[in-house]
Write a protein that holds these residues in place. Structure first.
Motif, PDB file in Angstrom:
ATOM      1  N   ALA A  54       1.154  -1.296   0.159  1.00 38.69           N
ATOM      2  CA  ALA A  54      -0.179  -0.402  -0.515  1.00 38.69           C
ATOM      3  C   ALA A  54       0.279   1.329  -0.135  1.00 38.69           C
ATOM      4  O   ALA A  54       0.261   2.493  -0.407  1.00 38.69           O
ATOM      5  N   HIS A  55       2.045   1.005   0.333  1.00 39.02           N
ATOM      6  CA  HIS A  55       2.935   1.948   0.723  1.00 39.02           C
ATOM      7  C   HIS A  55       4.214   2.204  -0.642  1.00 39.02           C
ATOM      8  O   HIS A  55       5.297   2.545  -0.450  1.00 39.02           O
ATOM      9  N   TRP A  56       3.809   1.475  -1.852  1.00 39.58           N
ATOM     10  CA  TRP A  56       4.203   1.088  -2.990  1.00 39.58           C
ATOM     11  C   TRP A  56       5.512   2.948  -3.662  1.00 39.58           C
ATOM     12  O   TRP A  56       6.713   2.528  -3.809  1.00 39.58           O
ATOM     13  N   GLU A  57       4.358   3.554  -3.711  1.00 38.98           N
ATOM     14  CA  GLU A  57       5.523   4.706  -4.192  1.00 38.98           C
ATOM     15  C   GLU A  57       6.436   5.111  -3.072  1.00 38.98           C
ATOM     16  O   GLU A  57       7.455   5.857  -3.525  1.00 38.98           O
ATOM     17  N   ARG A  58       6.611   5.371  -2.253  1.00 33.91           N
ATOM     18  CA  ARG A  58       7.907   5.675  -1.010  1.00 33.91           C
ATOM     19  C   ARG A  58       8.569   4.105  -0.690  1.00 33.91           C
ATOM     20  O   ARG A  58       9.732   4.318  -1.072  1.00 33.91           O
ATOM     21  N   ALA A  59       7.927   2.621  -1.322  1.00 28.54           N
ATOM     22  CA  ALA A  59       9.228   1.877  -0.615  1.00 28.54           C
ATOM     23  C   ALA A  59      10.001   1.595  -2.093  1.00 28.54           C
ATOM     24  O   ALA A  59      11.291   2.393  -2.246  1.00 28.54           O
ATOM     25  N   LYS A  60       8.910   2.301  -3.517  1.00 27.15           N
ATOM     26  CA  LYS A  60      10.377   2.661  -4.766  1.00 27.15           C
ATOM     27  C   LYS A  60      11.143   3.728  -4.203  1.00 27.15           C
ATOM     28  O   LYS A  60      12.474   3.433  -5.159  1.00 27.15           O
ATOM     29  N   ARG A  61      10.879   4.477  -4.236  1.00 26.75           N
ATOM     30  CA  ARG A  61      11.525   5.786  -3.647  1.00 26.75           C
ATOM     31  C   ARG A  61      12.893   5.105  -2.707  1.00 26.75           C
ATOM     32  O   ARG A  61      13.555   6.094  -3.182  1.00 26.75           O
ATOM     33  N   ALA A  62      12.626   4.696  -1.888  1.00 31.33           N
ATOM     34  CA  ALA A  62      13.406   4.410  -0.715  1.00 31.33           C
ATOM     35  C   ALA A  62      14.568   3.822  -1.655  1.00 31.33           C
ATOM     36  O   ALA A  62      15.481   4.180  -1.620  1.00 31.33           O
ATOM     37  N   VAL A  63      13.816   2.714  -2.446  1.00 31.62           N
ATOM     38  CA  VAL A  63      14.844   1.298  -3.390  1.00 31.62           C
ATOM     39  C   VAL A  63      15.911   2.369  -4.432  1.00 31.62           C
ATOM     40  O   VAL A  63      17.186   2.093  -4.702  1.00 31.62           O
ATOM     41  N   ALA A  64      15.587   3.748  -4.591  1.00 30.68           N
ATOM     42  CA  ALA A  64      15.528   3.886  -6.219  1.00 30.68           C
ATOM     43  C   ALA A  64      16.953   5.272  -4.814  1.00 30.68           C
ATOM     44  O   ALA A  64      18.206   4.987  -5.725  1.00 30.68           O
ATOM     45  N   GLU A  65      16.483   5.662  -4.495  1.00 32.02           N
ATOM     46  CA  GLU A  65      17.420   6.103  -3.633  1.00 32.02           C
ATOM     47  C   GLU A  65      18.771   4.863  -3.258  1.00 32.02           C
ATOM     48  O   GLU A  65      19.430   6.057  -3.331  1.00 32.02           O
ATOM     49  N   LEU A  66      18.804   4.229  -2.620  1.00 31.88           N
ATOM     50  CA  LEU A  66      19.440   3.351  -2.179  1.00 31.88           C
ATOM     51  C   LEU A  66      20.277   3.398  -3.470  1.00 31.88           C
ATOM     52  O   LEU A  66      21.901   2.989  -2.886  1.00 31.88           O
ATOM     53  N   ARG A  67      19.628   2.735  -4.494  1.00 33.64           N
ATOM     54  CA  ARG A  67      20.736   3.026  -5.579  1.00 33.64           C
ATOM     55  C   ARG A  67      21.741   4.187  -6.074  1.00 33.64           C
ATOM     56  O   ARG A  67      23.251   4.101  -6.306  1.00 33.64           O
ATOM     57  N   ARG A  68      20.906   5.396  -6.093  1.00 34.77           N
ATOM     58  CA  ARG A  68      21.807   6.643  -6.744  1.00 34.77           C
ATOM     59  C   ARG A  68      23.039   6.653  -5.420  1.00 34.77           C
ATOM     60  O   ARG A  68      23.623   7.056  -5.940  1.00 34.77           O
ATOM     61  N   ASP A  69      22.812   6.235  -4.483  1.00 34.46           N
ATOM     62  CA  ASP A  69      23.981   7.016  -3.355  1.00 34.46           C
ATOM     63  C   ASP A  69      24.998   5.676  -3.442  1.00 34.46           C
ATOM     64  O   ASP A  69      25.473   6.325  -2.467  1.00 34.46           O
ATOM     65  N   GLY A  70      24.793   4.813  -4.070  1.00 33.03           N
ATOM     66  CA  GLY A  70      26.094   4.436  -3.755  1.00 33.03           C
ATOM     67  C   GLY A  70      26.402   3.374  -5.382  1.00 33.03           C
ATOM     68  O   GLY A  70      26.054   3.383  -6.266  1.00 33.03           O
ATOM     69  N   ASN A  71      27.446   2.120  -4.944  1.00 33.28           N
ATOM     70  CA  ASN A  71      28.099   1.762  -6.691  1.00 33.28           C
ATOM     71  C   ASN A  71      27.725   0.013  -6.113  1.00 33.28           C
ATOM     72  O   ASN A  71      29.170  -0.384  -5.954  1.00 33.28           O
ATOM     73  N   PRO A  72      26.959  -0.489  -5.766  1.00 33.85           N
ATOM     74  CA  PRO A  72      27.357  -2.285  -4.988  1.00 33.85           C
ATOM     75  C   PRO A  72      27.323  -2.456  -6.060  1.00 33.85           C
ATOM     76  O   PRO A  72      27.154  -3.410  -7.871  1.00 33.85           O
ATOM     77  N   ASP A  73      28.384  -4.147  -5.779  1.00 35.09           N
ATOM     78  CA  ASP A  73      28.647  -4.315  -6.227  1.00 35.09           C
ATOM     79  C   ASP A  73      28.176  -6.365  -6.835  1.00 35.09           C
ATOM     80  O   ASP A  73      27.841  -6.789  -7.228  1.00 35.09           O
ATOM     81  N   LEU A  74      27.134  -6.052  -5.543  1.00 41.26           N
ATOM     82  CA  LEU A  74      26.084  -7.317  -5.456  1.00 41.26           C
ATOM     83  C   LEU A  74      24.987  -6.545  -4.546  1.00 41.26           C
ATOM     84  O   LEU A  74      25.115  -6.046  -3.552  1.00 41.26           O
ATOM     85  N   VAL A  75      23.798  -7.287  -4.850  1.00 36.68           N
ATOM     86  CA  VAL A  75      22.473  -6.670  -3.921  1.00 36.68           C
ATOM     87  C   VAL A  75      21.811  -8.250  -3.651  1.00 36.68           C
ATOM     88  O   VAL A  75      21.641  -8.865  -3.966  1.00 36.68           O
ATOM     89  N   PHE A  76      21.516  -7.738  -2.631  1.00 32.73           N
ATOM     90  CA  PHE A  76      20.841  -9.026  -1.691  1.00 32.73           C
ATOM     91  C   PHE A  76      19.833  -8.464  -1.577  1.00 32.73           C
ATOM     92  O   PHE A  76      19.238  -7.430  -0.836  1.00 32.73           O
TER      93      PHE A  76
END
Length: 216
Positions: A85-107
């Motif tokens: 029910a909070h899809w937009e907020r979750a999507k935005r948080a995942v996108a921010e995590l992606r923008r703020d780093g450069n991971p080699d591996l994601v879990f």
């Protein structure tokens, strides 16, 4: 059994719906990575628990499971069980995590998880982390959704026991659950160990990857 090598891992991203999901799903792998990768960078997002004792537990636990690593932990206050029910907020948080780093591996959780909050993250992970290896972890719980994993990580000697100890030490709020005990955690890692000819292991699911034959 043929081994696949991820190459150098300097930074990892962790996605979880609830505090303790990461420790349950890949606590042994986190201990191993922190031990073998000096200066490991860990970027973690948890959707629920902000402002509660669960958030305090998670912060202390992640520090214990990633000793010596640089840890960036973000915990949101999305209501437990209502993440879709909070899809937009979750999507935005995942996108921010992606923008703020450069991971080699994601879990992230795997797509077949019975909990709706977990499945949401499983669906969001590949939409943001398109160029990273995304491994889906399994979360031991009441539902009969134990998957058939395709990737196994044999744990070093004593690592599974250490994982169980840290889970019980850092998540006192969960001790009243009838399944939250060392026997449960060690039972699953022993099973996964049998399936990859190791004493103990953690297992993951893989949706997509590129393979290069012959090491070229």
């Amino acid at each position: 059994m043929i081994r696949l090598d991820t190459g150098a891992v300097r930074e990892i991203a962790l996605l979880a719906a609830h505090c303790d999901d990461l420790a349950i799903g890949l606590g042994g792998t986190l201990l191993t990575l922190a031990d073998t990768v000096p200066g490991l960078r860990v970027r973690a997002l948890v959707l629920t628990g902000a402002g509660t004792e669960r958030a305090v537990e998670e912060k202390q636990a992640l520090a214990a499971f990633c000793p010596g690593a640089e840890v960036d932990l973000r915990i949101l206050d999305i209501p437990d069980g209502y993440a879709p029910a909070h899809w937009e907020r979750a999507k935005r948080a995942v996108a921010e995590l992606r923008r703020d780093g450069n991971p080699d591996l994601v879990f992230a959780p795997h797509r077949g998880d019975a909990h709706q909050d977990h499945r949401l993250l499983a669906e969001l992970a590949p939409t943001e982390f398109r160029d990273q290896l995304v491994l889906g972890y399994e979360i031991l719980k009441w539902e009969t959704d134990t998957p058939q994993p395709s990737i196994f990580h044999p744990l070093p000697e004593g690592c599974a026991e250490r994982k169980a100890e840290l889970l019980l030490e850092h998540y006192p709020s969960q001790r009243d659950r009838d399944w939250f005990d060392a026997q449960s955690f060690l039972g699953l890692t022993r099973l996964r160990g049998v399936q990859c000819r190791a004493r103990h292991a953690e297992a993951f699911l893989l949706d997509k990857a590129i393979i290069t034959f012959g090491g070229q």
